[in-house]
Design a protein around this motif. Structure first.
Motif, PDB file in Angstrom:
ATOM      1  N   LYS A  81      -9.237   4.665   7.927  1.00 37.53           N
ATOM      2  CA  LYS A  81     -10.066   4.098   8.982  1.00 37.53           C
ATOM      3  C   LYS A  81     -11.487   3.992   8.442  1.00 37.53           C
ATOM      4  O   LYS A  81     -12.043   4.964   7.918  1.00 37.53           O
TER       5      LYS A  81
ATOM      6  N   SER B  35       0.841  -1.194   0.000  1.00 35.63           N
ATOM      7  CA  SER B  35       0.000   0.000   0.000  1.00 35.63           C
ATOM      8  C   SER B  35       0.876   1.243   0.000  1.00 35.63           C
ATOM      9  O   SER B  35       1.988   1.251   0.498  1.00 35.63           O
TER      10      SER B  35
ATOM     11  N   GLY C 220       0.937   4.346   1.569  1.00 34.88           N
ATOM     12  CA  GLY C 220       0.489   5.268   2.598  1.00 34.88           C
ATOM     13  C   GLY C 220      -0.333   4.556   3.650  1.00 34.88           C
ATOM     14  O   GLY C 220      -0.405   3.341   3.723  1.00 34.88           O
ATOM     15  N   GLU C 221      -0.987   5.348   4.457  1.00 33.35           N
ATOM     16  CA  GLU C 221      -1.738   4.835   5.577  1.00 33.35           C
ATOM     17  C   GLU C 221      -3.087   4.281   5.120  1.00 33.35           C
ATOM     18  O   GLU C 221      -3.743   4.837   4.248  1.00 33.35           O
ATOM     19  N   VAL C 222      -3.507   3.192   5.730  1.00 34.63           N
ATOM     20  CA  VAL C 222      -4.800   2.591   5.417  1.00 34.63           C
ATOM     21  C   VAL C 222      -5.884   3.443   6.064  1.00 34.63           C
ATOM     22  O   VAL C 222      -5.801   3.769   7.249  1.00 34.63           O
TER      23      VAL C 222
END
Length: 182
Positions: free
Chosen positions: A143, A137, A139-141
């Motif tokens: 929420k 991925s 970047g950040e997943v």
């Protein structure tokens, strides 16, 4: 006798000038293409062929399993040779840009209409297979769900007027004749 004769130096000079121009174009083209291809890579189509067979699927196939059940669990074989009707080959190949190609082969041998043996060396589990084809991925997943505390802190929706107030007709009221005779 020709009226006007060019000196011999003019055609030779023109030929040399043309050759020099062509050599310069080739040099410029080669330099530009080396520079561009080192920065930009062409798109390559991902090639996926065959059947994905995992450890969990092979665990469901035991000696004595019916041929129809094998087809239900593993799918249609990639190779079903009419000259070797007692052998089904399941081959899986995937080639993706930036990763090593993966290739697996499973051979199911039959005795009549039931499985005699299964040759399936080193198959991944379903989770291992998904991890091997997933791209990392970037970047950040995000929420996807609120906690109970966050739900309590949400503002209440505005109150909607009652249906009776909205049903009051506005403007001129018309009287229409009844649709059926009394």
């Amino acid at each position: 006798m020709p009226l006007f004769r060019l000196p011999r130096i003019v055609p030779v000079t023109a030929a040399l000038l043309g050759l020099a121009t062509l050599a310069g174009c080739t040099l410029i083209t080669r330099t530009m293409s080396d520079g561009i291809t080192s920065v930009i890579t062409p798109y390559r189509v991902e090639v996926v062929q065959g059947n994905v067979v995992t450890r969990e699927q092979i665990a469901a196939i035991k000696p004595g399993t019916q041929r129809a059940r094998v087809r239900d669990v593993l799918g249609s074989p990639l190779l079903a040779d009419p000259f070797h009707a007692q052998r089904w080959d399941y081959v899986f190949v995937i080639r993706r840009q930036g990763t090593e190609p993966q290739q697996r082969s499973v051979v199911v041998l039959f005795d009549g209409d039931v499985v005699k043996s299964v040759q399936a060396p080193d198959l991944p589990s379903e989770l291992e297979f998904v991890a091997s084809i997933s791209r990392p991925s970037r970047g950040e997943v995000p929420k996807l769900e609120l906690t109970d505390e966050e739900r309590k802190n949400l503002p209440l929706p505005p109150k909607v007027e009652t249906a009776a107030a909205a049903a009051v007709p506005q403007g001129a009221v018309r009287n229409y004749p009844p649709l059926e005779a009394p």
